[in-house]
Design an enzyme around this catalytic site. Structure first.
Site, mmCIF file in Angstrom:
data_model
loop_
_atom_site.group_PDB
_atom_site.id
_atom_site.type_symbol
_atom_site.label_atom_id
_atom_site.label_comp_id
_atom_site.label_asym_id
_atom_site.label_seq_id
_atom_site.Cartn_x
_atom_site.Cartn_y
_atom_site.Cartn_z
ATOM 1 N N TYR A 1 -12.540 -29.717 18.155
ATOM 2 C CA TYR A 1 -11.794 -30.119 16.966
ATOM 3 C C TYR A 1 -11.350 -28.909 16.161
ATOM 4 O O TYR A 1 -12.152 -28.027 15.865
ATOM 5 C CB TYR A 1 -12.685 -31.024 16.116
ATOM 6 C CG TYR A 1 -11.989 -31.849 15.059
ATOM 7 C CD1 TYR A 1 -10.673 -32.264 15.198
ATOM 8 C CD2 TYR A 1 -12.685 -32.259 13.927
ATOM 9 C CE1 TYR A 1 -10.063 -33.047 14.230
ATOM 10 C CE2 TYR A 1 -12.087 -33.049 12.952
ATOM 11 C CZ TYR A 1 -10.771 -33.437 13.108
ATOM 12 O OH TYR A 1 -10.171 -34.212 12.153
ATOM 13 N N SER B 1 -17.128 -31.701 23.001
ATOM 14 C CA SER B 1 -16.932 -32.246 21.657
ATOM 15 C C SER B 1 -15.593 -32.994 21.572
ATOM 16 O O SER B 1 -15.397 -33.958 22.298
ATOM 17 C CB SER B 1 -17.056 -31.137 20.611
ATOM 18 O OG SER B 1 -17.189 -31.676 19.315
ATOM 19 N N ASP C 1 -28.451 -33.690 18.855
ATOM 20 C CA ASP C 1 -27.086 -33.518 18.330
ATOM 21 C C ASP C 1 -26.936 -34.293 17.020
ATOM 22 O O ASP C 1 -26.948 -35.519 17.007
ATOM 23 C CB ASP C 1 -26.072 -34.019 19.365
ATOM 24 C CG ASP C 1 -24.643 -33.613 19.052
ATOM 25 O OD1 ASP C 1 -24.346 -33.354 17.872
ATOM 26 O OD2 ASP C 1 -23.830 -33.561 19.994
ATOM 27 N N HIS D 1 -25.544 -29.870 19.221
ATOM 28 C CA HIS D 1 -24.115 -29.638 19.418
ATOM 29 C C HIS D 1 -23.897 -28.129 19.512
ATOM 30 O O HIS D 1 -23.461 -27.485 18.551
ATOM 31 C CB HIS D 1 -23.354 -30.239 18.240
ATOM 32 C CG HIS D 1 -21.989 -30.729 18.567
ATOM 33 N ND1 HIS D 1 -21.755 -31.916 19.210
ATOM 34 C CD2 HIS D 1 -20.762 -30.190 18.337
ATOM 35 C CE1 HIS D 1 -20.450 -32.098 19.348
ATOM 36 N NE2 HIS D 1 -19.835 -31.064 18.840
#
Length: 319
Positions: free
Chosen positions: A92, A183, A273, A302
């Site tokens: 992202y 992700s 995560d 993560h």
């Protein structure tokens, strides 16, 4: 083992809580029709980055709503017979990354196409023009407009359009194309394989954009999911539209798209995560009907996970 989410036995049965819009299938059928009627106008421009064994290009195409979309495209030099390809998707707000980290696949005789998600950190356009919030983040972009104007709808379609473009190249064996990413890249990997079911192998790692209401109820609408919290604070502080908001987010909830995946799946999850909670990832994984395997890392969140890229590389060798 410490827990930030459900016990593993429950994760393996978890089916998600975000509502799915009643017209979800029709929505995506019409979306694919729009993509397929869009003239791609593909352009390959030789890059300044070149190495002896590869040809490197900036690839541009026109996506839905007229945006010019960019990807890096690398192919083995002098290898004209049909060969496999790997599509890569980034995290992202980031971009397609450097050229050099794609050369391991080229050295194996594969072509590579790495997408820049529109409006993020690369060269793909976001022509925007939606009603409502554009103050932060792409999850909520277009939420106060018609569902077909949501930005992640367009980004999901870009992934499938890139796959179709690559599969149509004369040097590519269309039956031997894989996809991978971490992700948001994991999310776009799932979207790509759902919207273009010819993807043979896919390797999503801790995928984003799944089961938004679960994220909210875990009080993890922060970091990558901060868009949701910002939206409520700024535009619905009394949560009078909460049900409507989560139902509309259901159009871009990957747990409801993955049923269309036909390819073999190798998925990675870290049970610690707290960015993309494990339960949200399992909400999608548990709905995948094709051949699949989950790599479970109990002590990782993560973050970079040792050996996982080696496993993905070997998995893709089977294309």
């Amino acid at each position: 083992m410490p827990l930030i989410d459900m016990p593993l036995a429950e994760l393996k049965k978890y089916n998600g809580i975000n509502p799915c819009p009643a017209d979800f299938n029709e929505y995506w059928d019409k979306s694919k029709e729009e993509m397929e009627s869009t003239e791609s106008n593909v352009e390959l421009i030789p890059s300044d980055f070149q190495v002896p064994f590869a040809e490197c290009f900036d690839l541009y195409f026109t996506g839905v709503r007229g945006a010019r979309i960019h990807a890096k495209y690398l192919r083995p030099k002098g290898m004209n017979e049909p060969h496999p390809a790997v599509l890569q998707f980034h995290g992202y707000t980031s971009n397609s990354g450097d050229w050099n980290d794609k050369l391991n696949f080229v050295a194996m005789g594969y072509s590579v196409a790495a997408l820049d998600a529109r409006g993020q950190g690369g060269y793909s356009q976001d022509l925007g023009s939606v009603k409502g919030d554009t103050v932060h983040g792409h999850i909520m972009r277009g939420l106060d407009d018609k569902p077909e104007n949501m930005l992640f709808r367009h980004i999901f379609l870009d992934t499938a359009q890139l796959a179709k473009i690559v599969m149509a190249m004369p040097e590519i064996d269309e039956s031997r194309v894989g996809a991978m990413g971490f992700s948001q890249g994991g999310a776009l990997t799932l979207a790509c394989a759902a919207l273009e079911p010819r993807i043979k192998k896919l390797a999503p790692v801790y995928p984003f954009l799944c089961d938004y209401k679960r994220v909210w109820e875990m009080d993890l609408a922060k970091d990558a999911y901060n868009d949701i919290r910002d939206y409520f604070r700024l535009f619905d502080p009394l949560h009078e539209r909460e049900d409507e908001v989560f139902e509309k987010l259901g159009y871009i909830d990957l747990q409801y798209l993955v049923k269309h995946i036909k390819g073999e799946v190798l998925m990675g999850v870290g049970l610690m995560d707290n960015i993309c909670p494990p339960s949200t990832q399992f909400s999608a994984y548990n709905k995948i009907a094709s051949k699949k395997q989950m790599l479970i890392y109990p002590d990782y969140g993560h973050e970079n996970i040792p050996t996982i890229m080696d496993k993905i590389y070997q998995f893709m060798m089977g294309l």
